[in-house]
Structures are given as structure tokens and as C-alpha cells.
Design a protein around this motif. Structure first.
Motif, PDB file in Angstrom:
ATOM      1  N   ASP A  75       0.809  -1.224   0.000  1.00  0.00           N
ATOM      2  CA  ASP A  75       0.000   0.000   0.000  1.00  0.00           C
ATOM      3  C   ASP A  75       0.839   1.270   0.000  1.00  0.00           C
ATOM      4  OD1 ASP A  75       1.010  -0.292   2.525  1.00  0.00           O
ATOM      5  OD2 ASP A  75      -0.857   0.200   3.570  1.00  0.00           O
ATOM      6  N   ILE A  76       2.149   1.164  -0.263  1.00  0.00           N
ATOM      7  CA  ILE A  76       2.980   2.362  -0.336  1.00  0.00           C
ATOM      8  C   ILE A  76       2.600   3.162  -1.574  1.00  0.00           C
ATOM      9  CG2 ILE A  76       5.332   3.239  -0.560  1.00  0.00           C
ATOM     10  CD1 ILE A  76       6.328   0.971   1.068  1.00  0.00           C
ATOM     11  N   SER A  77       2.452   4.460  -1.428  1.00  0.00           N
ATOM     12  CA  SER A  77       1.990   5.314  -2.520  1.00  0.00           C
ATOM     13  C   SER A  77       3.155   5.786  -3.376  1.00  0.00           C
ATOM     14  CB  SER A  77       1.259   6.534  -1.943  1.00  0.00           C
ATOM     15  OG  SER A  77       2.178   7.376  -1.258  1.00  0.00           O
ATOM     16  N   LYS A  78       2.817   6.328  -4.547  1.00  0.00           N
ATOM     17  CA  LYS A  78       3.826   6.903  -5.429  1.00  0.00           C
ATOM     18  C   LYS A  78       4.603   8.009  -4.724  1.00  0.00           C
ATOM     19  CE  LYS A  78       4.365   9.225  -9.903  1.00  0.00           C
ATOM     20  NZ  LYS A  78       3.702   9.632 -11.174  1.00  0.00           N
ATOM     21  N   ALA A  79       3.895   8.845  -3.957  1.00  0.00           N
ATOM     22  CA  ALA A  79       4.558   9.937  -3.236  1.00  0.00           C
ATOM     23  C   ALA A  79       5.543   9.400  -2.201  1.00  0.00           C
ATOM     24  CB  ALA A  79       3.509  10.829  -2.566  1.00  0.00           C
ATOM     25  N   GLN A  80       5.215   8.284  -1.572  1.00  0.00           N
ATOM     26  CA  GLN A  80       6.131   7.700  -0.583  1.00  0.00           C
ATOM     27  C   GLN A  80       7.363   7.098  -1.247  1.00  0.00           C
ATOM     28  OE1 GLN A  80       2.992   5.327   1.293  1.00  0.00           O
ATOM     29  NE2 GLN A  80       3.468   6.310   3.245  1.00  0.00           N
ATOM     30  N   TRP A  81       7.188   6.432  -2.407  1.00  0.00           N
ATOM     31  CA  TRP A  81       8.355   5.930  -3.137  1.00  0.00           C
ATOM     32  C   TRP A  81       9.259   7.087  -3.527  1.00  0.00           C
ATOM     33  CZ3 TRP A  81       8.998   1.258  -2.045  1.00  0.00           C
ATOM     34  CH2 TRP A  81       8.032   0.266  -2.182  1.00  0.00           C
ATOM     35  N   LEU A  82       8.656   8.182  -3.997  1.00  0.00           N
ATOM     36  CA  LEU A  82       9.430   9.350  -4.399  1.00  0.00           C
ATOM     37  C   LEU A  82      10.215   9.904  -3.218  1.00  0.00           C
ATOM     38  CD1 LEU A  82       8.107  12.217  -6.657  1.00  0.00           C
ATOM     39  CD2 LEU A  82       9.439  12.721  -4.619  1.00  0.00           C
ATOM     40  N   ALA A  83       9.581   9.974  -2.056  1.00  0.00           N
ATOM     41  CA  ALA A  83      10.257  10.494  -0.871  1.00  0.00           C
ATOM     42  C   ALA A  83      11.417   9.603  -0.447  1.00  0.00           C
ATOM     43  CB  ALA A  83       9.251  10.636   0.276  1.00  0.00           C
ATOM     44  N   LEU A  84      11.241   8.308  -0.522  1.00  0.00           N
ATOM     45  CA  LEU A  84      12.310   7.372  -0.169  1.00  0.00           C
ATOM     46  C   LEU A  84      13.506   7.520  -1.099  1.00  0.00           C
ATOM     47  CD1 LEU A  84      10.119   4.219   0.526  1.00  0.00           C
ATOM     48  CD2 LEU A  84      11.608   5.343   2.205  1.00  0.00           C
ATOM     49  N   ALA A  85      13.263   7.778  -2.385  1.00  0.00           N
ATOM     50  CA  ALA A  85      14.342   7.873  -3.364  1.00  0.00           C
ATOM     51  C   ALA A  85      15.037   9.232  -3.339  1.00  0.00           C
ATOM     52  CB  ALA A  85      13.806   7.605  -4.767  1.00  0.00           C
ATOM     53  N   HIS A  86      14.464  10.203  -2.645  1.00  0.00           N
ATOM     54  CA  HIS A  86      15.042  11.549  -2.622  1.00  0.00           C
ATOM     55  C   HIS A  86      16.398  11.519  -1.924  1.00  0.00           C
ATOM     56  CE1 HIS A  86      15.497  15.855  -2.063  1.00  0.00           C
ATOM     57  NE2 HIS A  86      14.409  16.046  -2.807  1.00  0.00           N
ATOM     58  N   ARG A  87      17.411  12.081  -2.572  1.00  0.00           N
ATOM     59  CA  ARG A  87      18.776  11.959  -2.049  1.00  0.00           C
ATOM     60  C   ARG A  87      19.066  12.897  -0.878  1.00  0.00           C
ATOM     61  NH1 ARG A  87      21.592   8.515  -5.020  1.00  0.00           N
ATOM     62  NH2 ARG A  87      20.946   8.133  -7.168  1.00  0.00           N
ATOM     63  N   GLN A  88      18.252  13.924  -0.698  1.00  0.00           N
ATOM     64  CA  GLN A  88      18.469  14.823   0.431  1.00  0.00           C
ATOM     65  C   GLN A  88      17.531  14.524   1.612  1.00  0.00           C
ATOM     66  OE1 GLN A  88      18.523  16.171  -2.873  1.00  0.00           O
ATOM     67  NE2 GLN A  88      20.737  15.976  -2.638  1.00  0.00           N
ATOM     68  N   PHE A  89      16.278  14.158   1.314  1.00  0.00           N
ATOM     69  CA  PHE A  89      15.287  13.992   2.362  1.00  0.00           C
ATOM     70  C   PHE A  89      14.847  12.539   2.559  1.00  0.00           C
ATOM     71  CE2 PHE A  89      14.746  18.371   0.811  1.00  0.00           C
ATOM     72  CZ  PHE A  89      15.012  19.051   1.995  1.00  0.00           C
ATOM     73  N   GLY A  90      15.414  11.626   1.793  1.00  0.00           N
ATOM     74  CA  GLY A  90      15.094  10.209   1.944  1.00  0.00           C
ATOM     75  C   GLY A  90      16.360   9.385   2.018  1.00  0.00           C
ATOM     76  N   ILE A  91      16.276   8.136   1.623  1.00  0.00           N
ATOM     77  CA  ILE A  91      17.464   7.274   1.571  1.00  0.00           C
ATOM     78  C   ILE A  91      18.303   7.626   0.352  1.00  0.00           C
ATOM     79  CG2 ILE A  91      18.272   4.878   1.397  1.00  0.00           C
ATOM     80  CD1 ILE A  91      15.594   4.055   2.701  1.00  0.00           C
ATOM     81  N   GLY A  92      17.631   7.807  -0.789  1.00  0.00           N
ATOM     82  CA  GLY A  92      18.313   8.168  -2.018  1.00  0.00           C
ATOM     83  C   GLY A  92      18.608   6.987  -2.906  1.00  0.00           C
ATOM     84  N   ALA A  93      18.163   7.040  -4.161  1.00  0.00           N
ATOM     85  CA  ALA A  93      18.421   5.952  -5.114  1.00  0.00           C
ATOM     86  C   ALA A  93      17.954   6.364  -6.498  1.00  0.00           C
ATOM     87  CB  ALA A  93      17.694   4.668  -4.693  1.00  0.00           C
TER      88      ALA A  93
END
Length: 284
Positions: free
Chosen positions: A20-38
Motif C-alpha cells: 500500500d505504499i503510494s507513489k509519493a512515498q516511493w518518491l520520498a524514499l528515493a530523494h537523495r536529500q530527504f530520503g534514503i536516495g536511489a
């Protein structure tokens, strides 16, 4: 994890429910400054078919789900073996529209049968209507009329490796207008699902340099499907002979393709590294 510098967050979706993870949550996780980054996120899941061992899904850094990722497939193999999710060393794995066969080697390299390239326009998908074209050996190249071309030559070979690619040959990959042209070609109207944009410099018939502007991620240090697409296009253009060493900015890949035999496109075999960088937990 990373495969030749193309970096991934890899989630175990077998032992936890992440459906149930949303597109916005995937985007946040991939963010290199505010998430894990990928560059991309891989979600490892149980197989849905009896003839496969696993399924995995791929999300780009912009949060959108995509069909295929060559460097990610190698990281997937390393992940399931390191996590003890499988003790098999030849795995059949579901991705969006195909099944991959993957095998880890003792030297740390991972070999992937990427399946056969797709040239049929409606399956890529690609709309060639209205575009000028030229024939180069067995490859049809299409001229993309860009708004602000950085060079006069914007001829591309078009194919799919489970995801769409537009490949062009350049004299010097380091000075190629990847960041200037890439975004425009990625969203060019002829590609309804957008496209990965490859810039290939031929060094010899068995060696190329490659840069790729990936849809939804921008330029990455390596692109496995992009390397496969470049070699296939180069072979069809008469520029390359299999196997080909592909130098990306993140490392080297080996791509082998036997071409089309008896009107049947043969599978592309990709071999390259897969490395675990760190592990952790995050609350979503």
C-alpha cells in the motif's frame, strides 16, 4: 545496493506487507536529500506463477513504476542469496512483462538472461508516423526534430528491452548533450510511455562507451537495459560484434547478443557486478 554505480533501495516485501505504499512515498524514499536516495527502488515479492521463484517490482526515483531494470536484476539476485531467501543459483524471476533467468558467479559477477529485444513499434511502444528515417545496415534510424538540438544529428535506433530505448551513436560520449537533449527525447511525443535515451561511442567492434538518460531518473552512472539496447542497436547497424564490453561511468558490463536467427531475435545476456552498500530501517 548498486550495480556499476546505478544505485537501488531494495525492500524485502516477502516478510513485510509493502503493497500500500503510494507513489509519493516511493518518491520520498528515493530523494537523495530527504530520503534514503536511489535511482530506482526494488520491491522483492513472492512469485505469482508456479514456474518462477520470485517477483519484483521497480519504481523510479520519480515514484513511477516501470517494467524493467537490468542493473537492478543483478542486485536482486545478490539480495535474495545474501538474505537467505533462496539457495538456488539459477533463478527465474517475474518482472512486469517478462521472466528473467539470473545466475550469480563466484567472482561476484551476476549473469542475466534479459530476454529477446523487441522491435515491433506497437509493443515498444513507438509511433514513427511523420518521422524521417534512414536505413543503416539492418537498423532503421529515425530523426527526432528536437526543439533545441545541441547537434545536427539526432538519429536514433528504437527498441525495447522490456522498457523502451532510443539509442544514438556519438563521436565523443563525454561531450554528448545528454543533459540538454535527454529530457526532451525522454518525453518526445512518439514515445507514449516515455523512453530511455542512450548515447553510444563506438571504440571498437567489441567495445563502447555509454551514457544513458533514464526516464524518471535522469542520467545514471549505469543502465543495464540501456547497455543491452545500445549493443543490440550497434550490432544491427553493423558497428559491433558480440560480445561487447560496455564502459559506463559507474563500471563495465559485458553484453552478448547473437542477433536474429531464422527470423527469431535471440536473448541478450548481460554480465556485471552487484554490490551491497549498507542495510537499515526506516519508518514509512
Amino acid at each position: 545496493m548498486h550495480g556499476a554505480g546505478n544505485d537501488f533501495i531494495v525492500f524485502n516485501g516477502i516478510d513485510q506487507d509493502l503493497s500500500d505504499i503510494s507513489k509519493a512515498q516511493w518518491l520520498a524514499l528515493a530523494h537523495r536529500q530527504f530520503g534514503i536516495g536511489a535511482d530506482q527502488i526494488l520491491l522483492v515479492e513472492n512469485a505469482t506463477r508456479p514456474d518462477t521463484d520470485f517477483r519484483y517490482r521497480i519504481f523510479n526515483a520519480d515514484g513511477g513504476e516501470v517494467e524493467q531494470c537490468g542493473n537492478g536484476s543483478r542486485c536482486f539476485v545478490r539480495f535474495v542469496l545474501e538474505k537467505g531467501l533462496s539457495n538456488k543459483n539459477s533463478l527465474r524471476v517475474e518482472v512486469a512483462h517478462t521472466i528473467l533467468t539470473l545466475k550469480a558467479h563466484d567472482d561476484g559477477q551476476v549473469e542475466v538472461d534479459m530476454g529477446a529485444p523487441i522491435f515491433e513499434h506497437k509493443l515498444i511502444p513507438f509511433h514513427a508516423s511523420g518521422l524521417a528515417s534512414v536505413q543503416e545496415f539492418r537498423e532503421t534510424l529515425y530523426a527526432l526534430p528536437l526543439t533545441h538540438p545541441a547537434r545536427h544529428d539526432s538519429l536514433v535506433g528504437v527498441l525495447s528491452m522490456g522498457n523502451p530505448h532510443a539509442v544514438q551513436a556519438v563521436g565523443d560520449v563525454d561531450s554528448a548533450p545528454v543533459l540538454e537533449e535527454g529530457p526532451e527525447i525522454e518525453s518526445f511525443a512518439a514515445f507514449p510511455n516515455r523512453v530511455n535515451v542512450g548515447y553510444m561511442q563506438v571504440i571498437s567492434c567489441n567495445e563502447i562507451k555509454l551514457r544513458v538518460f533514464e526516464r524518471g531518473a535522469g542520467e545514471t552512472l549505469a543502465c543495464g537495459t540501456g547497455a543491452c539496447a545500445a549493443v543490440v542497436s550497434g550490432v544491427r547497424r553493423g558497428l559491433l560484434d558480440s560480445p561487447v564490453r560496455v564502459h559506463t561511468r559507474g563500471g563495465d558490463l559485458k553484453i552478448a547478443w547473437d542477433g536474429i536467427i531464422d527470423d527469431v531475435a535471440q536473448p541478450v545476456i548481460m554480465t556485471g557486478p552487484a554490490v551491497t552498500l549498507f542495510e537499515g530501517e526506516i519508518s514509512i
